[in-house]
Design a protein around this motif. Structure first.
Motif, mmCIF file in Angstrom:
data_model
loop_
_atom_site.group_PDB
_atom_site.id
_atom_site.type_symbol
_atom_site.label_atom_id
_atom_site.label_comp_id
_atom_site.label_asym_id
_atom_site.label_seq_id
_atom_site.Cartn_x
_atom_site.Cartn_y
_atom_site.Cartn_z
ATOM 1 N N SER A 1 12.532 -8.992 8.009
ATOM 2 C CA SER A 1 11.470 -9.619 8.603
ATOM 3 C C SER A 1 10.084 -9.119 8.347
ATOM 4 O O SER A 1 9.126 -9.542 8.056
ATOM 5 N N ALA A 2 10.226 -7.647 7.932
ATOM 6 C CA ALA A 2 8.766 -7.001 7.736
ATOM 7 C C ALA A 2 8.710 -6.767 6.144
ATOM 8 O O ALA A 2 7.643 -7.239 5.704
ATOM 9 N N VAL A 3 9.559 -6.078 5.639
ATOM 10 C CA VAL A 3 9.492 -5.696 4.400
ATOM 11 C C VAL A 3 9.520 -7.179 3.232
ATOM 12 O O VAL A 3 8.682 -7.068 2.427
ATOM 13 N N ARG A 4 10.680 -7.811 3.483
ATOM 14 C CA ARG A 4 10.819 -8.850 2.433
ATOM 15 C C ARG A 4 10.019 -10.027 2.757
ATOM 16 O O ARG A 4 9.734 -10.799 2.016
ATOM 17 N N SER B 1 14.322 -2.438 -7.608
ATOM 18 C CA SER B 1 12.998 -2.978 -8.121
ATOM 19 C C SER B 1 12.034 -3.299 -6.891
ATOM 20 O O SER B 1 10.836 -3.250 -7.162
ATOM 21 N N GLU B 2 12.608 -3.549 -5.825
ATOM 22 C CA GLU B 2 11.772 -3.678 -4.581
ATOM 23 C C GLU B 2 10.879 -2.467 -4.017
ATOM 24 O O GLU B 2 9.916 -2.251 -3.856
ATOM 25 N N ALA B 3 11.943 -1.209 -4.132
ATOM 26 C CA ALA B 3 11.514 0.069 -4.003
ATOM 27 C C ALA B 3 10.197 0.577 -4.827
ATOM 28 O O ALA B 3 9.222 1.117 -4.541
ATOM 29 N N GLU B 4 10.397 0.090 -6.235
ATOM 30 C CA GLU B 4 9.474 0.587 -7.244
ATOM 31 C C GLU B 4 8.028 -0.347 -7.046
ATOM 32 O O GLU B 4 7.129 0.300 -7.115
ATOM 33 N N LYS B 5 8.254 -1.634 -6.465
ATOM 34 C CA LYS B 5 7.049 -2.282 -6.389
ATOM 35 C C LYS B 5 6.241 -1.716 -5.084
ATOM 36 O O LYS B 5 5.141 -1.689 -5.183
ATOM 37 N N ILE B 6 7.109 -1.144 -3.995
ATOM 38 C CA ILE B 6 6.382 -0.917 -2.924
ATOM 39 C C ILE B 6 5.657 0.573 -3.313
ATOM 40 O O ILE B 6 4.489 0.908 -2.767
ATOM 41 N N LYS B 7 6.555 1.259 -3.895
ATOM 42 C CA LYS B 7 5.740 2.799 -4.390
ATOM 43 C C LYS B 7 4.581 2.629 -5.008
ATOM 44 O O LYS B 7 3.525 3.457 -4.898
ATOM 45 N N ALA B 8 4.762 1.606 -6.185
ATOM 46 C CA ALA B 8 3.341 1.272 -7.063
ATOM 47 C C ALA B 8 2.449 1.158 -6.082
ATOM 48 O O ALA B 8 1.022 1.214 -6.499
ATOM 49 N N PHE B 9 2.521 -0.062 -5.142
ATOM 50 C CA PHE B 9 1.458 -0.432 -4.258
ATOM 51 C C PHE B 9 0.933 0.796 -3.511
ATOM 52 O O PHE B 9 -0.415 1.014 -3.325
ATOM 53 N N LEU C 1 6.389 -7.356 0.692
ATOM 54 C CA LEU C 1 6.544 -7.576 -0.686
ATOM 55 C C LEU C 1 5.933 -8.951 -1.263
ATOM 56 O O LEU C 1 5.385 -8.817 -2.348
ATOM 57 N N PRO C 2 5.855 -9.938 -0.481
ATOM 58 C CA PRO C 2 5.188 -11.203 -1.145
ATOM 59 C C PRO C 2 3.425 -10.969 -1.164
ATOM 60 O O PRO C 2 2.915 -11.338 -1.902
ATOM 61 N N SER C 3 3.133 -10.194 -0.071
ATOM 62 C CA SER C 3 1.679 -9.810 0.221
ATOM 63 C C SER C 3 1.177 -8.850 -1.021
ATOM 64 O O SER C 3 -0.020 -8.940 -1.433
ATOM 65 N N ILE C 4 2.087 -8.294 -1.504
ATOM 66 C CA ILE C 4 1.722 -6.955 -2.303
ATOM 67 C C ILE C 4 1.201 -7.737 -3.807
ATOM 68 O O ILE C 4 0.235 -7.419 -4.392
ATOM 69 N N ASP C 5 1.911 -8.996 -4.128
ATOM 70 C CA ASP C 5 1.417 -9.704 -5.150
ATOM 71 C C ASP C 5 0.305 -10.243 -5.233
ATOM 72 O O ASP C 5 -0.552 -10.486 -6.260
ATOM 73 N N HIS C 6 -0.481 -10.359 -4.264
ATOM 74 C CA HIS C 6 -1.986 -11.014 -3.804
ATOM 75 C C HIS C 6 -3.012 -9.761 -3.393
ATOM 76 O O HIS C 6 -4.119 -10.178 -3.139
ATOM 77 N N ALA C 7 -2.304 -8.405 -3.482
ATOM 78 C CA ALA C 7 -3.239 -7.208 -2.951
ATOM 79 C C ALA C 7 -4.413 -7.221 -3.944
ATOM 80 O O ALA C 7 -4.245 -7.043 -4.759
ATOM 81 N N GLN C 8 -5.379 -6.988 -3.370
ATOM 82 C CA GLN C 8 -6.730 -6.729 -4.063
ATOM 83 C C GLN C 8 -7.216 -5.324 -3.831
ATOM 84 O O GLN C 8 -6.793 -4.572 -2.772
ATOM 85 N N PRO C 9 -7.743 -4.702 -5.042
ATOM 86 C CA PRO C 9 -7.902 -3.193 -4.793
ATOM 87 C C PRO C 9 -9.037 -2.932 -3.792
ATOM 88 O O PRO C 9 -9.963 -3.683 -3.536
ATOM 89 N N LEU C 10 -8.867 -1.625 -3.082
ATOM 90 C CA LEU C 10 -9.697 -1.350 -1.941
ATOM 91 C C LEU C 10 -11.290 -0.809 -2.706
ATOM 92 O O LEU C 10 -11.190 -0.088 -3.805
ATOM 93 N N ASN C 11 -12.200 -1.316 -2.139
ATOM 94 C CA ASN C 11 -13.555 -0.942 -2.791
ATOM 95 C C ASN C 11 -14.688 -0.330 -1.508
ATOM 96 O O ASN C 11 -15.873 -0.537 -1.749
ATOM 97 N N PHE C 12 -13.857 0.463 -0.587
ATOM 98 C CA PHE C 12 -14.814 1.127 0.444
ATOM 99 C C PHE C 12 -14.002 2.604 0.624
ATOM 100 O O PHE C 12 -13.048 2.993 0.231
#
Length: 401
Positions: free
Chosen positions: A383-386, A239-247, A390-401
């Motif tokens: 330290s980096a991924v988890r 599930s973590e892998a799928e979340k990162i790939k979707a991002f 992963l927590p930051s992906i939940d708050h990621a905003q779409p790119l608009n530039f």
């Protein structure tokens, strides 16, 4: 002639003269060694001590090339031996390399150091980038070739010359008259931060207007990121892998030229013009990947670097090339120029918005710099991924530039 076998690689050392008088005997020795070691992964020829090779000797190499059905590297050819290979057309059939020049760093000024290696000034006209011993000749030559391709695209790279040997390491020599890295300039005079960083950001904007042609051979960085997720699959859940790939897949596709290690130690100022070095990671993709790395490098998040890379403040300063306290100003000036922003609040909002993307690049770099050490890899996954990505992906905003 000598034959050495190490790490499933056969190295054949040819010496003296090879002609019709001894060609049959040499061929028999080579074929006998191959028959006794059928599972070798690579065969290479060292001709450093070869004085002459006739057509009879060349036919041995041609027969060997056909038998292994793979490339046959030939190293350390003198000018005379290389000319024989060249006029007979064998430089088209075999992977022939001239003998590399040996360089000494004794008395040379250290200009900068990074994850791949260190840059030294050889003389008033040239510098050399010496790679760490773990990087192969093929890797170093690839960077030199990428630098050449980038130059042809209009990227303001330093002009590259020959690949050289320095002890157990390889390096690339560049022409760099009266040049310093932009990190050196800032270290010597922090008052130049606005001027230097503005020029550096303007150059990045120009680079991101370049769309390399398909023959340039630059890889898709987005695909490299997706491959990276597969590489860490044993350390994370499905599930973590799928979340990162979707991002990753949510990042808009783009064929923009990317430097991929755009920082002030890889940008030199030569007679008022900026020149890029360290293009081994150049690729194509969305500009966010270059910008995210800038945020990783210069946003004042030393605690993050310490957790992920276990760097001391002194090591982090050495990485930056100047005092840590100037990092926020450097990033502010570059982001302000790149995005056309003037207020510190606007700049901070942008960098905060882009943190999920910077954590993605941070996680990617942390994994590959760990090598094959599974304990270190696991530590960096935590330290980096988890902890960050992963927590930051939940708050990621779409790119608009």
């Amino acid at each position: 002639m000598n034959i050495e076998i190490q790490n499933d690689i056969i190295t054949i050392f040819l010496d003296g003269r090879i002609d019709s008088n001894n060609a049959n005997e040499i061929e028999a020795q080579i074929m006998n060694a191959l028959s006794k070691n059928p599972k070798v992964s690579k065969i290479q020829i060292d001709v450093e001590k070869l004085d002459y090779i006739s057509s009879a000797g060349l036919r041995i190499l041609l027969k060997l090339r056909k038998q292994i059905k793979n490339s046959l590297p030939v190293f350390n050819a003198s000018n005379e031996i290389y000319e024989i290979f060249n006029v007979t057309g064998f430089t088209e059939l075999l992977d022939v390399h001239k003998k590399m020049r040996e360089v000494s760093l004794e008395g040379c000024e250290l200009i900068g150091a990074g994850g791949f290696g260190s840059v030294y000034r050889i003389d008033t006209e040239t510098i050399v980038k010496i790679y760490k011993p773990k990087f192969s000749l093929e890797f170093v030559e690839q960077e030199r070739n990428i630098s050449h391709e980038a130059f042809l695209m209009g990227v303001p790279t330093a002009i590259s010359y020959d690949v050289v040997k320095c002890g157990d390491s390889y390096g690339v020599v560049y022409e760099m008259l009266n040049a310093k890295t932009t990190a050196q300039i800032i270290n010597e005079d922090p008052g130049k931060i606005p001027e230097i960083c503005s020029k550096v950001a303007e150059l990045l904007k120009e680079l991101h207007k370049i769309v390399p042609h398909s023959d340039a051979g630059l890889p898709s960085f987005k695909q490299q990121l997706l491959n990276w997720v597969d590489s860490i699959s044993e350390f994370i859940t499905e599930s973590e892998a799928e979340k990162i790939k979707a991002f990753i897949c949510s990042i808009p596709d783009c064929n923009t030229f990317l430097h991929r290690d755009y920082n002030l130690k890889n940008i030199m100022l030569q007679n008022g013009e900026l020149r890029l070095i360290d293009l081994g990671s150049a690729s194509i993709g969305n500009p966010i990947f270059d910008i995210a790395w800038l945020i990783d490098c210069y946003k004042p998040i030393f605690d993050v670097w310490h957790d992920v890379w276990q760097l001391s403040i002194e090591m982090y300063r050495a990485y930056l090339g100047f005092d840590l306290k100037y990092g926020v100003q450097v990033l502010s000036e570059m982001c302000g120029t790149y995005f056309g922003l003037s207020s510190q609040e606007e700049i901070e909002n942008v960098t905060q918005k882009l943190l999920p993307y910077s954590f993605l690049i941070l996680s990617y770099e942390a994994f590959f710099s760990a090598g094959t050490d599974h304990v270190l890899i696991q530590s960096r996954i935590e330290s980096a991924v988890r902890k960050l990505l992963l927590p930051s992906i939940d708050h990621a905003q779409p790119l608009n530039f």
